[in-house]
Motif scaffolding. Structure first.
Motif, short mmCIF file in Angstrom:
data_model
loop_
_atom_site.label_atom_id
_atom_site.label_comp_id
_atom_site.label_asym_id
_atom_site.label_seq_id
_atom_site.Cartn_x
_atom_site.Cartn_y
_atom_site.Cartn_z
N LEU A 52 0.72 -1.26 -0.04
CA LEU A 52 -0.17 0.03 0.21
C LEU A 52 0.82 1.29 0.00
O LEU A 52 0.23 2.12 -0.26
N LEU A 53 2.19 1.01 0.26
CA LEU A 53 2.96 2.31 0.17
C LEU A 53 3.78 2.36 -0.94
O LEU A 53 4.94 3.14 -0.93
N GLU A 54 3.49 1.67 -1.95
CA GLU A 54 4.49 1.53 -3.27
C GLU A 54 4.76 3.04 -3.62
O GLU A 54 5.55 3.33 -4.22
N GLY A 55 3.59 3.60 -4.01
CA GLY A 55 3.47 5.00 -4.60
C GLY A 55 4.52 5.75 -3.79
O GLY A 55 5.15 6.74 -4.00
N VAL A 56 4.26 5.83 -2.39
CA VAL A 56 5.08 6.57 -1.43
C VAL A 56 6.50 6.47 -1.64
O VAL A 56 7.24 7.45 -1.69
N ASP A 57 6.94 5.05 -1.76
CA ASP A 57 8.21 4.72 -1.88
C ASP A 57 8.85 5.29 -3.13
O ASP A 57 9.91 5.70 -3.21
N PHE A 76 13.81 3.69 -12.47
CA PHE A 76 12.30 2.83 -12.49
C PHE A 76 12.32 1.80 -13.42
O PHE A 76 12.59 1.80 -14.77
N SER A 77 12.37 0.52 -13.11
CA SER A 77 12.11 -0.49 -13.93
C SER A 77 10.68 -1.10 -13.54
O SER A 77 10.64 -2.33 -13.02
N GLN A 78 9.60 -0.58 -14.06
CA GLN A 78 8.45 -1.31 -13.58
C GLN A 78 7.66 -1.78 -14.83
O GLN A 78 7.87 -0.99 -16.00
N SER A 79 7.09 -2.84 -14.88
CA SER A 79 6.41 -3.21 -16.13
C SER A 79 4.98 -2.87 -15.82
O SER A 79 4.31 -2.87 -14.95
N CYS A 80 4.25 -2.31 -16.96
CA CYS A 80 2.90 -1.71 -16.58
C CYS A 80 1.95 -2.61 -17.57
O CYS A 80 2.07 -3.37 -18.29
#
Length: 80
Positions: A52-57, A76-80
C-alpha cells in the motif's frame, strides 16, 4: 498551514496568499480524498500482499534523486 507560513516568514517571504487563502481548501480537498479512497477500498479491497505504500516509496525515490542525483540515481524499472 500555520507551520508553512512560519517557515516562509523565517525565510523572509512576505507572500502568504496560499497559506492564508488556499490552505482551508486543501484541508477540505484532503478530507474528500480520504473519503473517496475509503469508498474505493470498500468496493475493491487491495490484495493481502499488496504494498500500500508503493507510491510513497516511488515518490520518495524521485524526490531524493532530484535533491541528490549523484547519491540517489533515479532508476525505475516497472512493467505496466
Amino acid at each position: 498551514m500555520a507551520y508553512l507560513a512560519e517557515l516562509a516568514a523565517a525565510q523572509g517571504s512576505l507572500e502568504f496568499e496560499y497559506t492564508d487563502v488556499h490552505g482551508v481548501c486543501d484541508i477540505a480537498h484532503t478530507q474528500g480524498l480520504f473519503q473517496a479512497l475509503a469508498g474505493e477500498m470498500a468496493l475493491n479491497p487491495p490484495e493481502p500482499t499488496a504494498d500500500l505504500l508503493e507510491g510513497v516509496d516511488l515518490l520518495r525515490t524521485l524526490i531524493q534523486s532530484v535533491v541528490d542525483p549523484v547519491r540517489v540515481p533515479l532508476v525505475f524499472s516497472q512493467s505496466c
